[in-house]
Motif scaffolding. Structure first.
Motif, PDB file in Angstrom:
ATOM      1  N   GLU A 106       0.887  -1.145  -0.010  1.00 38.36           N
ATOM      2  CA  GLU A 106       0.046  -0.152  -0.045  1.00 38.36           C
ATOM      3  C   GLU A 106       0.827   1.323   0.032  1.00 38.36           C
ATOM      4  N   THR A 107       1.852   1.419   0.819  1.00 38.87           N
ATOM      5  CA  THR A 107       2.657   2.519   0.722  1.00 38.87           C
ATOM      6  C   THR A 107       3.549   2.472  -0.474  1.00 38.87           C
ATOM      7  N   VAL A 108       4.142   1.375  -0.982  1.00 38.19           N
ATOM      8  CA  VAL A 108       4.711   1.384  -2.230  1.00 38.19           C
ATOM      9  C   VAL A 108       3.747   1.946  -3.324  1.00 38.19           C
ATOM     10  N   ASN A 109       2.282   1.531  -3.179  1.00 40.59           N
ATOM     11  CA  ASN A 109       1.715   2.605  -4.423  1.00 40.59           C
ATOM     12  C   ASN A 109       1.447   3.748  -4.052  1.00 40.59           C
ATOM     13  N   LYS A 110       1.462   4.177  -2.649  1.00 44.89           N
ATOM     14  CA  LYS A 110       1.258   5.865  -2.376  1.00 44.89           C
ATOM     15  C   LYS A 110       2.616   6.411  -3.075  1.00 44.89           C
ATOM     16  N   LYS A 111       3.797   5.849  -2.807  1.00 41.99           N
ATOM     17  CA  LYS A 111       4.942   6.431  -3.398  1.00 41.99           C
ATOM     18  C   LYS A 111       5.074   6.307  -4.796  1.00 41.99           C
ATOM     19  N   VAL A 112       4.766   5.514  -5.563  1.00 45.26           N
ATOM     20  CA  VAL A 112       4.457   5.370  -7.009  1.00 45.26           C
ATOM     21  C   VAL A 112       3.634   6.615  -7.527  1.00 45.26           C
ATOM     22  N   LEU A 113       2.520   6.601  -7.099  1.00 44.12           N
ATOM     23  CA  LEU A 113       1.514   7.543  -7.571  1.00 44.12           C
ATOM     24  C   LEU A 113       2.269   9.013  -7.240  1.00 44.12           C
ATOM     25  N   ALA A 114       2.990   9.379  -6.170  1.00 46.23           N
ATOM     26  CA  ALA A 114       3.443  10.497  -5.873  1.00 46.23           C
ATOM     27  C   ALA A 114       4.555  10.970  -6.738  1.00 46.23           C
ATOM     28  N   ALA A 115       5.305   9.774  -7.156  1.00 43.21           N
ATOM     29  CA  ALA A 115       6.591   9.919  -7.984  1.00 43.21           C
ATOM     30  C   ALA A 115       6.296  10.367  -9.229  1.00 43.21           C
ATOM     31  N   VAL A 116       5.251   9.750  -9.787  1.00 46.57           N
ATOM     32  CA  VAL A 116       4.988   9.747 -11.033  1.00 46.57           C
ATOM     33  C   VAL A 116       4.218  11.056 -11.246  1.00 46.57           C
ATOM     34  N   ALA A 117       3.490  11.527 -10.243  1.00 45.20           N
ATOM     35  CA  ALA A 117       2.874  12.929 -10.356  1.00 45.20           C
ATOM     36  C   ALA A 117       3.845  13.919 -10.399  1.00 45.20           C
ATOM     37  N   ALA A 118       5.022  13.910  -9.830  1.00 45.41           N
ATOM     38  CA  ALA A 118       6.115  15.012  -9.725  1.00 45.41           C
ATOM     39  C   ALA A 118       7.007  14.666 -10.857  1.00 45.41           C
ATOM     40  N   GLY A 119       6.624  13.844 -12.009  1.00 44.90           N
ATOM     41  CA  GLY A 119       7.714  13.754 -12.895  1.00 44.90           C
ATOM     42  C   GLY A 119       8.732  12.905 -12.885  1.00 44.90           C
TER      43      GLY A 119
END
Ligand code: PGA
Length: 250
Positions: A106-119
């Motif tokens: 779950e935290t991995v998913n949150k981090k992936v989403l935030a990373a992609v959103a930041a470019g």
């Protein structure tokens, strides 16, 4: 055609001055690489590494981030900080983070989403433990880890994500998955992407192998059709060894 990507994961190694020296040594050795070359370094080394890599073909990244934009999360780094510092890549969900720092799917998913959103381009790690392989759980486990990690991304975003298949039993142990084992499991991971985002997207995603990959075994692994690169720990700490992995087909 997927362009191979060979990334070093330095883990908790090298002071800033040592990091600078390693990148300076690496630059001429990989200047003519036929693949993408990346080093993911400790955050405190990042500025020195970024400066040393300037103008070269070496991409730079870090090894972890938090998913929140900012706030009271002592000791953490946000995606915006990492992006503005000049990183292109961030490793997410490495098994050492899952094992020692309580990261979950779950935290991995949150981090992936935030990373992609930041470019940023996340290098998302998945892989089974020894007992899970022995119990026959490898395929459902990597399928689940992969699909959860990518949940919420669009197909277009998924195309740019890098996935690293790292069997936990092969990391830092000298044990490597056989070429066929690695190829087969990476095929399963690609099918897991295809099941959600379609075959066309899955065919574009680069999936690395990681776990005791080194000069002597890189060629065999890289010749496998499903394997698009490597995430290299120990062998990324010496410029000559890492360069040999980068030039696996030389
Ligand atoms: P290793 O580490 O190459 O030292 O096995 C790989 C990794 O953990 O990314």
């Amino acid at each position: 055609m997927r362009k191979p990507i060979i990334a070093g994961n330095w883990k908790m190694n090298k002071t800033p001055s040592e990091a600078k020296a390693l990148v300076e040594a690496l630059k001429p050795l990989v200047a003519d690489a036929g693949c993408d070359v990346v080093v993911c370094v400790p955050a405190l080394d990042f500025a020195a590494v970024k400066e040393a890599a300037e103008g070269s073909n070496i991409g730079v990244g870090v090894q972890n981030m938090h998913w929140k934009e900012s706030g009271a999360y002592t000791g953490e780094l946000s995606a915006a900080m990492i992006k503005e510092a000049g990183a292109q890549y961030v490793i997410i969900g490495h098994s050492e983070r899952r094992q020692y720092f309580a990261e979950t799917d779950e935290t991995v998913n949150k981090k992936v989403l935030a990373a992609v959103a930041a470019g940023l381009i996340p290098i998302v790690c998945v892989g089974e433990k020894k007992e899970e392989r022995e119990a026959g759980y490898t395929n459902p486990l990597v399928t689940y880890q992969t699909q959860i990690a990518l949940t919420g991304l669009t197909a277009a975003q998924v195309e740019n994500v890098v996935i690293a298949y790292e069997p936990v039993w092969a990391i830092g142990t000298g044990l490597t998955a056989t070429d066929e084992q690695a190829n087969e499991t990476i095929g399963v991971i690609r099918e897991a992407v295809a099941a959600v985002y379609g075959k066309e997207t899955a065919e574009k995603v680069r999936i690395q192998y990681g776990g005791s990959m080194k000069p002597s075994n890189a060629k065999g692994l890289m010749e496998q059709p499903e394997i698009d690169g490597g995430l290299i720990g120990g062998a990324s700490l010496k410029a000559e060894d890492f360069a040999k992995v980068v030039h696996f087909d030389a």
